[in-house]
Motif scaffolding. Structure first.
Motif, PDB file in Angstrom:
ATOM      1  N   LEU A 396      32.669 -21.790 -10.036  1.00 43.73           N
ATOM      2  CA  LEU A 396      31.792 -22.963  -9.969  1.00 43.73           C
ATOM      3  C   LEU A 396      30.510 -22.537  -9.248  1.00 43.73           C
ATOM      4  O   LEU A 396      30.416 -22.618  -8.020  1.00 43.73           O
ATOM      5  N   PRO A 397      29.515 -22.055 -10.013  1.00 45.95           N
ATOM      6  CA  PRO A 397      28.279 -21.578  -9.388  1.00 45.95           C
ATOM      7  C   PRO A 397      27.415 -22.748  -8.921  1.00 45.95           C
ATOM      8  O   PRO A 397      26.979 -23.556  -9.735  1.00 45.95           O
ATOM      9  N   LEU A 398      27.196 -22.838  -7.625  1.00 43.83           N
ATOM     10  CA  LEU A 398      26.405 -23.942  -7.060  1.00 43.83           C
ATOM     11  C   LEU A 398      25.101 -23.398  -6.488  1.00 43.83           C
ATOM     12  O   LEU A 398      25.058 -22.279  -5.969  1.00 43.83           O
ATOM     13  N   ILE A 399      24.050 -24.214  -6.590  1.00 38.44           N
ATOM     14  CA  ILE A 399      22.779 -23.884  -5.943  1.00 38.44           C
ATOM     15  C   ILE A 399      22.295 -25.098  -5.151  1.00 38.44           C
ATOM     16  O   ILE A 399      22.653 -26.225  -5.465  1.00 38.44           O
ATOM     17  N   TRP A 400      21.517 -24.834  -4.128  1.00 35.01           N
ATOM     18  CA  TRP A 400      20.955 -25.934  -3.341  1.00 35.01           C
ATOM     19  C   TRP A 400      19.642 -25.473  -2.725  1.00 35.01           C
ATOM     20  O   TRP A 400      19.328 -24.282  -2.710  1.00 35.01           O
ATOM     21  N   GLU A 401      18.869 -26.437  -2.231  1.00 36.34           N
ATOM     22  CA  GLU A 401      17.589 -26.101  -1.606  1.00 36.34           C
ATOM     23  C   GLU A 401      17.750 -26.056  -0.104  1.00 36.34           C
ATOM     24  O   GLU A 401      18.727 -26.546   0.427  1.00 36.34           O
ATOM     25  N   GLY A 402      16.775 -25.468   0.546  1.00 41.20           N
ATOM     26  CA  GLY A 402      16.759 -25.563   1.999  1.00 41.20           C
ATOM     27  C   GLY A 402      17.157 -24.280   2.688  1.00 41.20           C
ATOM     28  O   GLY A 402      16.849 -24.075   3.852  1.00 41.20           O
ATOM     29  N   GLY A 403      17.812 -23.390   1.968  1.00 39.62           N
ATOM     30  CA  GLY A 403      18.176 -22.113   2.577  1.00 39.62           C
ATOM     31  C   GLY A 403      17.013 -21.149   2.463  1.00 39.62           C
ATOM     32  O   GLY A 403      15.956 -21.462   1.915  1.00 39.62           O
ATOM     33  N   LYS A 404      17.200 -19.978   2.949  1.00 41.89           N
ATOM     34  CA  LYS A 404      16.133 -18.987   2.876  1.00 41.89           C
ATOM     35  C   LYS A 404      16.362 -18.017   1.722  1.00 41.89           C
ATOM     36  O   LYS A 404      15.736 -16.980   1.640  1.00 41.89           O
TER      37      LYS A 404
END
Lengths: 406, 107
Positions: A396-404
């Motif tokens: 389950l490949p997940l992506i999100w914002e806010g990391g570096k």
């Protein structure tokens, strides 16, 4: 001795027949439970499939309850579809009542409401350690590999006193077991699992600890004797398979759904007190186990005749999607009242880990959303999955914002 | 078939339900859609999720606690002297007027 099912008897009489291959039906995709519900929408709740040697499939809530609470007609002593000679024996799962009860009495205090409540701080600490590693300064992960499997499997391994550094190896062996079909397949994989289990039992006989294996070695059976090596082994065999792949799979499907629903993410991030409802509703919609039974006595039920030697597969994931029990079952609804599911089965073989599983899902969701309130499935990748009596999401490949960035 | 009236308390709420003789107290509570009585094992005495505090009615009687029930209750959260597994209590006329309190931890 087991007798081979008599396939010369025309199935039928009045049995509805629908061709459905639980291991490879081409109509089932990564939304396994949703696709099952869709494909079987117009098929009666009890039907015969000619696939995999021919067997019954039961999908209705009340019908499943009747099968799993009726060991006189539907025995748990064989669990392979199609049937194999010398099927793997699990304790207490392969034993019909009352034989399973003394073993459940030994195991129950290790998984009881009280025991799980006492684990709460540990669960949270382990979730925090893991999620810091996976999310701090990062913006993507494979949720199954990096989070769901590592969280629930390491909890299980710690409880069992297993070496956590062998997690991937153990997961692969469990996966091989769930892919096994033929006597040759089982002949390869079962001895490997029993070998691992024997090693751990031998270790705990000389170095007892607070782990489950040590407790099993020390336990009194019916207050009259200790468990034999084979009994401890067959209990650990079952726990191994249960611990490696079940909460992991439900977490995967629950987070796949959550990743696709920004409104639900916002609701839960703003109101973490609603996460227990999220867990309940996810359990209702994303069960992963289909539990087999062997017909041991001719039985007229649900308008059909079950004959000795036939296998019956209860698709637990569809019980929660039975519209007779849960109205508008395809809708994920945190406000559902009086909902019901059989994701942990029911009756004498109710999942021993049902309370622990709920606690794990709750803590994992709470701690994940605290760090990653908004996330989605990486659109350029698809999820891998495995079909069978234990359905699994393998990635389950997940992506999100806010990391570096990773 | 006869029914007996029993009192159910959930926090500050109190209501009366009719239980049919011959069924289990758990089934009566489930049938009345009492929340907090999950009974996920359907009465097989392996889950403990039908735990409730049961006080006798005017008859002063309740069926005795069996060995298996006692072991399950040892593992319940917030056990009290009145703790019972409601799946192990058959509804009979002596149950008339009993008070069943749902544990806060199950609501």
């Amino acid at each position: 001795m087991a007798t081979a099912p008599d396939m010369t008897v025309p199935r039928g009489d009045h049995a509805p027949v629908f061709d459905f291959d639980i291991y490879a039906d081409p109509r089932i995709g990564e939304d396994i439970q949703g696709d099952y519900a869709h494909v079987l929408a117009d098929v009666p709740p009890v039907f015969w499939t000619p696939a995999n040697g021919g067997h019954w499939i039961v999908t209705g809530f009340e019908e499943i309850v009747e099968v799993v609470t009726n060991p006189q007609d539907f025995s748990a002593r064989e669990m392979q579809i199609p049937r194999v000679p010398d099927p793997p024996q699990f304790i207490p799962l392969s034993l019909d009542p009352p034989d399973n009860i003394p073993y459940r009495r030994i195991l129950m205090p290790m998984f009881s409401p009280k025991a799980v409540r006492a684990m709460d701080d540990d669960l949270r600490r382990w979730a925090n350690e893991l999620l810091d590693e996976v999310t701090v300064g990062k913006n993507q992960c494979d949720f199954v590999d990096a989070v769901a499997s590592r969280f629930s499997v390491t909890i299980f391994m710690r409880l069992m006193g297993m070496p956590v550094d062998r997690l991937r190896e153990f997961r692969e062996i469990a996966d091989e077991h769930f892919n096994a079909r033929t006597p040759e397949d089982f002949g390869r994989v079962v001895p490997r699992i029993l070998g691992i289990v024997d090693e751990l039992i031998a270790l705990r006989r000389t170095q007892p600890g607070e782990d489950i294996i040590s407790k099993l070695i020390a336990a009194d059976f019916d207050e009259t004797r200790k468990l034999t090596h084979e009994e401890v082994q067959r209990i650990c065999f079952l726990l191994f398979l249960g611990g490696m792949d079940t909460v992991t799979n439900v977490s995967g499907f629950a987070f796949r759904n959550l990743a696709q629903d920004p409104e639900l993410q916002r609701e839960l991030a703003e109101n973490p007190a609603r996460i227990p409802q999220f867990v309940d509703e996810s359990l209702r919609m994303f069960g992963v186990i289909s539990t087999p039974r062997l017909v041991v006595r001719e039985a007229e039920r649900f308008g059909v005749t079950f004959r000795p030697g036939e296998m019956v597969l209860c698709v637990l994931a569809l019980a929660g999607r039975d519209a007779r029990r849960n109205p508008d079952p395809a809708r994920f609804d945190l406000d559902r009242s009086d909902s019901a599911h059989l994701t942990f089965s029911s009756g004498p073989h109710l999942c021993l880990g049902h309370i622990l599983a709920r606690a794990e899902l709750r803590v994992l969701t709470e701690e994940w959303l605290r760090r990653v309130p908004r996330f989605e499935i990486a659109s350029d990748q698809s999820c891998r999955f495995r079909l069978g009596t234990v359905n699994a999401l393998l990635s389950l490949p997940l992506i999100w914002e806010g990391g570096k960035g990773a | 078939m006869t029914t007996v009236a029993i009192v159910v308390r959930q926090g500050a709420d109190e209501r009366e339900i009719d239980a049919v003789t011959g069924e289990s107290l758990m089934h009566a509570l489930k049938g009345a859609r009492i929340s907090g009585i999950e009974a996920v094992c359907s009465g097989s005495m392996v889950c403990g999720t039908c735990h409730a505090y049961v006080t006798p009615g005017p008859s002063g009687e309740l069926p005795p606690i069996g060995e298996g029930e006692a072991e399950m209750l040892d593992e319940a959260v917030d056990r009290r002297p009145e703790s019972r597994l409601t799946c192990q209590i058959d509804v009979t006329p002596v149950l008339a007027g009993i008070i069943v309190e749902i544990p806060a931890s199950q609501m």
